[in-house]
Design an enzyme around this catalytic site. Structure first.
Site, PDB file in Angstrom:
ATOM      1  N   ASP A   8      -0.286  46.849  52.844  1.00  0.00           N
ATOM      2  CA  ASP A   8      -0.128  45.754  53.793  1.00  0.00           C
ATOM      3  C   ASP A   8       1.341  45.387  54.011  1.00  0.00           C
ATOM      4  O   ASP A   8       1.735  45.003  55.109  1.00  0.00           O
ATOM      5  CB  ASP A   8      -0.893  44.525  53.298  1.00  0.00           C
ATOM      6  CG  ASP A   8      -2.397  44.659  53.494  1.00  0.00           C
ATOM      7  OD1 ASP A   8      -2.827  45.641  54.119  1.00  0.00           O
ATOM      8  OD2 ASP A   8      -3.134  43.783  53.024  1.00  0.00           O
ATOM      9  N   ASN A  54       3.044  36.921  57.976  1.00  0.00           N
ATOM     10  CA  ASN A  54       2.228  36.308  56.931  1.00  0.00           C
ATOM     11  C   ASN A  54       2.491  34.812  56.804  1.00  0.00           C
ATOM     12  O   ASN A  54       1.605  34.007  57.036  1.00  0.00           O
ATOM     13  CB  ASN A  54       2.523  36.964  55.575  1.00  0.00           C
ATOM     14  CG  ASN A  54       1.413  37.863  55.096  1.00  0.00           C
ATOM     15  OD1 ASN A  54       0.385  38.003  55.742  1.00  0.00           O
ATOM     16  ND2 ASN A  54       1.618  38.484  53.951  1.00  0.00           N
ATOM     17  N   ASP A  55       3.719  34.466  56.387  1.00  0.00           N
ATOM     18  CA  ASP A  55       3.970  33.070  56.064  1.00  0.00           C
ATOM     19  C   ASP A  55       5.456  32.754  56.014  1.00  0.00           C
ATOM     20  O   ASP A  55       6.307  33.638  55.928  1.00  0.00           O
ATOM     21  CB  ASP A  55       3.323  32.691  54.721  1.00  0.00           C
ATOM     22  CG  ASP A  55       3.616  33.679  53.596  1.00  0.00           C
ATOM     23  OD1 ASP A  55       4.761  34.179  53.539  1.00  0.00           O
ATOM     24  OD2 ASP A  55       2.724  33.957  52.780  1.00  0.00           O
ATOM     25  N   ARG A  77       6.322  15.867  47.659  1.00  0.00           N
ATOM     26  CA  ARG A  77       6.965  16.250  46.402  1.00  0.00           C
ATOM     27  C   ARG A  77       6.057  17.287  45.762  1.00  0.00           C
ATOM     28  O   ARG A  77       4.897  17.017  45.433  1.00  0.00           O
ATOM     29  CB  ARG A  77       7.153  15.042  45.500  1.00  0.00           C
ATOM     30  CG  ARG A  77       8.100  14.004  46.066  1.00  0.00           C
ATOM     31  CD  ARG A  77       8.425  12.917  45.060  1.00  0.00           C
ATOM     32  NE  ARG A  77       9.230  13.466  43.969  1.00  0.00           N
ATOM     33  CZ  ARG A  77       8.988  13.226  42.679  1.00  0.00           C
ATOM     34  NH1 ARG A  77       7.952  12.493  42.314  1.00  0.00           N
ATOM     35  NH2 ARG A  77       9.771  13.727  41.741  1.00  0.00           N
ATOM     36  N   ASP A 115       6.073  21.851  44.325  1.00  0.00           N
ATOM     37  CA  ASP A 115       6.868  23.049  44.060  1.00  0.00           C
ATOM     38  C   ASP A 115       7.307  23.712  45.364  1.00  0.00           C
ATOM     39  O   ASP A 115       8.196  24.553  45.361  1.00  0.00           O
ATOM     40  CB  ASP A 115       6.071  24.056  43.233  1.00  0.00           C
ATOM     41  CG  ASP A 115       5.997  23.672  41.756  1.00  0.00           C
ATOM     42  OD1 ASP A 115       6.572  22.637  41.396  1.00  0.00           O
ATOM     43  OD2 ASP A 115       5.371  24.411  40.982  1.00  0.00           O
ATOM     44  N   THR A 146      -4.756  35.096  53.638  1.00  0.00           N
ATOM     45  CA  THR A 146      -5.315  35.843  52.504  1.00  0.00           C
ATOM     46  C   THR A 146      -4.239  36.211  51.486  1.00  0.00           C
ATOM     47  O   THR A 146      -4.526  36.954  50.549  1.00  0.00           O
ATOM     48  CB  THR A 146      -6.006  37.138  52.987  1.00  0.00           C
ATOM     49  OG1 THR A 146      -5.080  37.921  53.749  1.00  0.00           O
ATOM     50  CG2 THR A 146      -7.221  36.823  53.849  1.00  0.00           C
ATOM     51  N   ALA A 147      -3.021  35.695  51.666  1.00  0.00           N
ATOM     52  CA  ALA A 147      -1.915  36.043  50.768  1.00  0.00           C
ATOM     53  C   ALA A 147      -1.567  34.849  49.871  1.00  0.00           C
ATOM     54  O   ALA A 147      -2.441  34.285  49.217  1.00  0.00           O
ATOM     55  CB  ALA A 147      -0.717  36.514  51.604  1.00  0.00           C
ATOM     56  N   SER A 198      -3.781  31.903  47.215  1.00  0.00           N
ATOM     57  CA  SER A 198      -3.536  31.661  45.794  1.00  0.00           C
ATOM     58  C   SER A 198      -3.204  30.195  45.518  1.00  0.00           C
ATOM     59  O   SER A 198      -3.494  29.686  44.439  1.00  0.00           O
ATOM     60  CB  SER A 198      -2.387  32.542  45.290  1.00  0.00           C
ATOM     61  OG  SER A 198      -2.688  33.909  45.450  1.00  0.00           O
ATOM     62  N   GLN A 248      11.629  38.457  53.891  1.00  0.00           N
ATOM     63  CA  GLN A 248      13.016  38.108  54.169  1.00  0.00           C
ATOM     64  C   GLN A 248      13.310  36.747  53.545  1.00  0.00           C
ATOM     65  O   GLN A 248      12.513  35.822  53.674  1.00  0.00           O
ATOM     66  CB  GLN A 248      13.247  38.050  55.683  1.00  0.00           C
ATOM     67  CG  GLN A 248      12.761  39.313  56.404  1.00  0.00           C
ATOM     68  CD  GLN A 248      12.471  39.033  57.870  1.00  0.00           C
ATOM     69  OE1 GLN A 248      13.339  39.218  58.714  1.00  0.00           O
ATOM     70  NE2 GLN A 248      11.268  38.583  58.166  1.00  0.00           N
TER      71      GLN A 248
END
Length: 298
Positions: free
Chosen positions: A80, A154-155, A182, A184, A195-196, A200, A253
């Protein structure tokens, strides 16, 4: 047999420095696929870096912009990540892509390597399902100037460094204040990216046909801070308010060392990636197979 695709580019994931055995297998796979395509009536070229790194000689090569300008189809051999990388680069040319999976999950590279000889011929005749994927156009603005500009499939992820505490991020949608988060970090994911990392972090799955983004907090300080689905016509802005070693990642990137006051904007790109799947392909079949959902049975 006559293919409806006259010129086909073969693109691989291969990098310089592969062990001899892996490089030999990579070269053999590429040569076999190229010869197969030639037998189907296609004029075959190899992406330049793929040919160089895999050690394939004696075949025409083109760089990615030339592939975009000249080729009718890209055949991606890898996982992918390979598909995402080349999809971003070829989206503006409208070149469709077919994925042969040599990776692990294979959400968008869905033809197993050992099945390409049986699956590809009908697709080359025009029997396929087309699957258009929206891209995100992201920018980092600093003191009114753009210091980073990228496409992501993706994101877009804004998060803390590995040794620092939480970050504080101001989130706006279409200029309207949403919240100071606030956490992470924050993920803005497309349906492809749902789905990436977003999955999670507890985000929902978005069907590729849904024109939306999902905004997912990463380990938020407030448990009521939940993922939200937004229309992909909206502009999302994330401003760095507090925290150290804050970075932004756009697929593969990255831009490290964001400063307080930096604004990351995400909007829908005018370009889409075009994926072709075998006839009868279903997104739900992919999810069931890759996520090991219970299928029932006797």
């Amino acid at each position: 047999m006559n293919s409806i695709f006259r010129q086909v580019a073969v693109i691989g994931k291969y990098h310089a420095g592969l062990p001899a055995g892996a490089a030999g297998a990579a070269r053999t796979a590429l040569e076999d696929i190229a010869n197969f395509l030639s037998a189907q009536g296609c004029e075959v070229v190899l992406e330049r870096d793929t040919a160089s790194n895999a050690g394939v000689h004696g075949m025409p090569v083109l760089d990615v912009p030339a592939i975009g300008a000249q080729c009718d189809l890209g055949l991606v051999v890898g996982g992918d990540g390979t598909m995402l990388g080349i999809g971003r680069q070829l989206a503006r040319f409208g070149v469709p892509l077919v994925g042969i999976n040599q990776g692990r999950l294979g959400f968008i590279t869905d033809i197993p390597l050992d099945q390409y000889a049986s699956v590809l011929p009908p697709m080359l005749r025009g029997e396929y399902e087309q699957d258009d994927r929206t891209l995100m156009h992201a920018q980092v603005m600093r003191d009114g100037h753009c210091v980073f500009d990228a496409l992501a499939m993706n994101d877009v992820v804004v998060n803390r460094g590995s040794t620092s505490g939480m970050v504080e991020l101001r989130v706006e949608v279409n200029g309207h204040f949403v919240a100071n988060q606030r956490a992470d970090g924050v993920i803005v994911a497309s349906p492809t990216g749902s789905t990436a990392y977003a999955l999670s972090a507890g985000g929902p799955l978005l069907h590729p046909a849904i024109p939306g983004w999902v905004l997912v907090p990463i380990a938020p300080h407030t448990l009521s801070n939940r993922p939200i689905v937004l229309p992909d016509g909206a502009e999302i802005a994330i401003e760095v308010v507090g925290g150290r070693d804050v970075s932004a990642n756009f697929d593969m990137q990255s831009l490290a060392s964001l400063l307080h006051g930096d604004r990351i904007t995400v909007r829908r790109s005018q370009h889409k990636a075009r994926f072709l799947h075998p006839k009868g392909w279903s997104y739900f079949d992919t999810l069931r197979r890759k996520l090991h959902w219970y299928e029932g049975g006797n």
